[in-house]
Design a protein around this motif. Structure first.
Motif, PDB file in Angstrom:
ATOM      1  N   LYS A  54       0.816  -1.210   0.000  1.00 21.68           N
ATOM      2  CA  LYS A  54       0.000   0.000   0.000  1.00 21.68           C
ATOM      3  C   LYS A  54       0.858   1.272   0.000  1.00 21.68           C
ATOM      4  O   LYS A  54       0.383   2.316  -0.461  1.00 21.68           O
ATOM      5  CB  LYS A  54      -0.915  -0.001   1.235  1.00 21.68           C
ATOM      6  CG  LYS A  54      -1.947  -1.126   1.242  1.00 21.68           C
ATOM      7  CD  LYS A  54      -2.947  -0.968   0.143  1.00 21.68           C
ATOM      8  CE  LYS A  54      -3.994  -2.082   0.167  1.00 21.68           C
ATOM      9  NZ  LYS A  54      -4.790  -2.117   1.385  1.00 21.68           N
ATOM     10  N   ASP A  55       2.082   1.207   0.497  1.00 21.40           N
ATOM     11  CA  ASP A  55       2.923   2.387   0.515  1.00 21.40           C
ATOM     12  C   ASP A  55       3.763   2.531  -0.752  1.00 21.40           C
ATOM     13  O   ASP A  55       4.616   3.417  -0.836  1.00 21.40           O
ATOM     14  CB  ASP A  55       3.842   2.367   1.738  1.00 21.40           C
ATOM     15  CG  ASP A  55       4.623   1.059   1.863  1.00 21.40           C
ATOM     16  OD1 ASP A  55       4.498   0.205   0.957  1.00 21.40           O
ATOM     17  OD2 ASP A  55       5.342   0.886   2.862  1.00 21.40           O
ATOM     18  N   PHE A  56       3.564   1.680  -1.738  1.00 19.26           N
ATOM     19  CA  PHE A  56       4.285   1.798  -3.007  1.00 19.26           C
ATOM     20  C   PHE A  56       3.553   2.810  -3.884  1.00 19.26           C
ATOM     21  O   PHE A  56       2.339   2.715  -4.075  1.00 19.26           O
ATOM     22  CB  PHE A  56       4.353   0.437  -3.710  1.00 19.26           C
ATOM     23  CG  PHE A  56       5.288   0.411  -4.887  1.00 19.26           C
ATOM     24  CD1 PHE A  56       6.630   0.146  -4.706  1.00 19.26           C
ATOM     25  CD2 PHE A  56       4.817   0.644  -6.164  1.00 19.26           C
ATOM     26  CE1 PHE A  56       7.487   0.110  -5.788  1.00 19.26           C
ATOM     27  CE2 PHE A  56       5.669   0.614  -7.241  1.00 19.26           C
ATOM     28  CZ  PHE A  56       7.013   0.345  -7.059  1.00 19.26           C
ATOM     29  N   PRO A  57       4.272   3.826  -4.442  1.00 17.58           N
ATOM     30  CA  PRO A  57       3.580   4.858  -5.232  1.00 17.58           C
ATOM     31  C   PRO A  57       2.974   4.279  -6.507  1.00 17.58           C
ATOM     32  O   PRO A  57       3.513   3.339  -7.104  1.00 17.58           O
ATOM     33  CB  PRO A  57       4.693   5.867  -5.540  1.00 17.58           C
ATOM     34  CG  PRO A  57       5.957   5.091  -5.415  1.00 17.58           C
ATOM     35  CD  PRO A  57       5.714   4.060  -4.353  1.00 17.58           C
ATOM     36  N   LEU A  58       1.861   4.844  -6.934  1.00 17.87           N
ATOM     37  CA  LEU A  58       1.194   4.356  -8.130  1.00 17.87           C
ATOM     38  C   LEU A  58       2.048   4.561  -9.378  1.00 17.87           C
ATOM     39  O   LEU A  58       1.989   3.769 -10.313  1.00 17.87           O
ATOM     40  CB  LEU A  58      -0.159   5.057  -8.297  1.00 17.87           C
ATOM     41  CG  LEU A  58      -1.191   4.792  -7.202  1.00 17.87           C
ATOM     42  CD1 LEU A  58      -2.452   5.599  -7.470  1.00 17.87           C
ATOM     43  CD2 LEU A  58      -1.518   3.310  -7.124  1.00 17.87           C
ATOM     44  N   SER A  59       2.822   5.638  -9.406  1.00 18.68           N
ATOM     45  CA  SER A  59       3.663   5.901 -10.573  1.00 18.68           C
ATOM     46  C   SER A  59       4.951   5.087 -10.579  1.00 18.68           C
ATOM     47  O   SER A  59       5.622   4.995 -11.604  1.00 18.68           O
ATOM     48  CB  SER A  59       4.007   7.391 -10.638  1.00 18.68           C
ATOM     49  OG  SER A  59       4.689   7.787  -9.455  1.00 18.68           O
ATOM     50  N   GLY A  60       5.316   4.493  -9.446  1.00 17.81           N
ATOM     51  CA  GLY A  60       6.560   3.737  -9.383  1.00 17.81           C
ATOM     52  C   GLY A  60       7.763   4.645  -9.205  1.00 17.81           C
ATOM     53  O   GLY A  60       7.638   5.858  -9.003  1.00 17.81           O
ATOM     54  N   PHE A  61       8.942   4.055  -9.303  1.00 16.54           N
ATOM     55  CA  PHE A  61      10.187   4.810  -9.129  1.00 16.54           C
ATOM     56  C   PHE A  61      10.970   4.960 -10.423  1.00 16.54           C
ATOM     57  O   PHE A  61      11.752   5.885 -10.577  1.00 16.54           O
ATOM     58  CB  PHE A  61      11.079   4.135  -8.078  1.00 16.54           C
ATOM     59  CG  PHE A  61      10.474   4.098  -6.704  1.00 16.54           C
ATOM     60  CD1 PHE A  61      10.379   5.248  -5.932  1.00 16.54           C
ATOM     61  CD2 PHE A  61       9.971   2.923  -6.190  1.00 16.54           C
ATOM     62  CE1 PHE A  61       9.813   5.216  -4.669  1.00 16.54           C
ATOM     63  CE2 PHE A  61       9.406   2.878  -4.927  1.00 16.54           C
ATOM     64  CZ  PHE A  61       9.325   4.031  -4.168  1.00 16.54           C
ATOM     65  N   GLU A 102      11.010   4.414 -14.943  1.00 15.80           N
ATOM     66  CA  GLU A 102      10.242   4.273 -16.171  1.00 15.80           C
ATOM     67  C   GLU A 102      11.138   3.689 -17.250  1.00 15.80           C
ATOM     68  O   GLU A 102      12.359   3.903 -17.253  1.00 15.80           O
ATOM     69  CB  GLU A 102       9.685   5.617 -16.615  1.00 15.80           C
ATOM     70  CG  GLU A 102      10.736   6.681 -16.893  1.00 15.80           C
ATOM     71  CD  GLU A 102      10.132   8.009 -17.324  1.00 15.80           C
ATOM     72  OE1 GLU A 102       8.898   8.049 -17.483  1.00 15.80           O
ATOM     73  OE2 GLU A 102      10.889   8.972 -17.503  1.00 15.80           O
TER      74      GLU A 102
END
Length: 311
Positions: free
Chosen positions: A236-243, A245
């Motif tokens: 749940k604490d992982f950002p939706l955009s990720g780290f 690309e």
């Protein structure tokens, strides 16, 4: 060449040898039967002791039915008994046999008439999860030999944030059960691949998506994300955009991974309103076309609006 005929003495000697061999053979068979009987006697003594008392009690409580396939402690005893009652008896027998390995047992949606019963759920401590799975797989009244799925759920507000869930199926008794336990980020969980080889890829997916580590796993590595991926996307604490690309670089002619950049298009904001704004104290009818008065004429004539009208 013709074989020489045996003399009378040789014939007697041969008969004696055959008799001796027959006696020895009967003695060996009698000894073997004695060893087997002795082993069975020792097993009965072991089963009657403290270590095997639970198994013997369970077998005594679950006599075979007329068909010899279904037992009273099994999840589905007979077609005449309601499914909810069968599940309740089975869960009670499990709690009696392994009380130290069960923290909570429940039947969810117990009064679900549409699906003819609820779902059996067992919550177990982390260190005995594999043992409970082995028990459910091998016990006569359970025989959950089919591994269906393994997944996890993230609850960040809890100390043990990950709930790992195993789904099992008993083909013989046509029953399903759910075994679940709770772990945190650093607590390892014993792999179920020793008893259920089909749990291999499911546990790899839980490791990849949530970061739950399974020890004694034959090949614990990521299965859905790319090589060199950092983090666990289903937390749940992982950002939706990720780290990072991925993009194709024309200069190097390959796919490169770069830190993500979220660029926003530049826009100039004009705060002027396209609608005509009336001056303070003015009236809408004064600005309509065809009216006798206008703001300029009122100011030139020196007429002031009445106090009541202004209000």
């Amino acid at each position: 060449h013709e074989q020489p005929k045996a003399t009378e003495g040789e014939s007697k000697l041969r008969r004696k040898l055959c008799a001796v061999v027959g006696v020895r053979r009967r003695m060996i068979m009698r000894t073997a039967r004695g060893v087997v009987a002795r082993g069975a006697q020792l097993w009965r003594r072991y089963a009657s002791g403290a270590a095997g008392g639970a198994i013997k009690a369970a077998e005594a409580r679950t006599p075979a039915t007329a068909h010899g396939l279904k037992r009273a402690g099994s999840p589905t005893t007979c077609s005449t008994m309601p499914l909810l009652e069968q599940q309740t008896k089975f869960m009670s027998s499990v709690l009696e046999m392994i009380p130290a390995w069960i923290t909570r047992a429940q039947i969810q949606k117990a009064h679900d008439i549409t699906h003819n019963g609820g779902e059996m759920v067992l919550e177990v401590p982390t260190e005995v999860t594999a043992k409970v799975l082995r028990f459910l797989q091998m016990h006569t009244n359970a025989q959950f030999k089919c591994f269906i799925d393994c997944t996890a759920v993230d609850y960040p507000s809890q100390a043990k944030r990950f709930k790992v869930v195993y789904f099992l199926l008993s083909v013989k008794y046509n029953a399903r059960i759910r075994v679940q336990t709770y772990v945190d980020e650093i607590t390892p969980l014993e792999s179920a691949t020793r008893w259920y080889p089909g749990a291999d890829w499911f546990e790899r997916e839980v490791w990849d998506m949530y970061g739950v580590y399974f020890y004694n796993h034959p090949d614990l590595r990521r299965i859905l994300t790319d090589y060199g991926f950092e983090g666990h996307p289903q937390r749940k604490d992982f950002p939706l955009s990720g780290f990072v690309e991925s993009r194709y670089d024309d200069a190097t002619k390959r796919v490169v991974n770069e830190p993500i950049e979220i660029a926003q298009e530049y826009r100039s904001f004009d705060y002027t309103s396209p609608w005509e704004v009336f001056p303070e104290g003015g009236r809408a009818r004064d600005f309509l076309p065809g009216t006798s008065s206008s703001p300029s004429s009122s100011e030139e004539s020196g007429d002031k609006p009445d106090a009541n009208e202004a209000k």
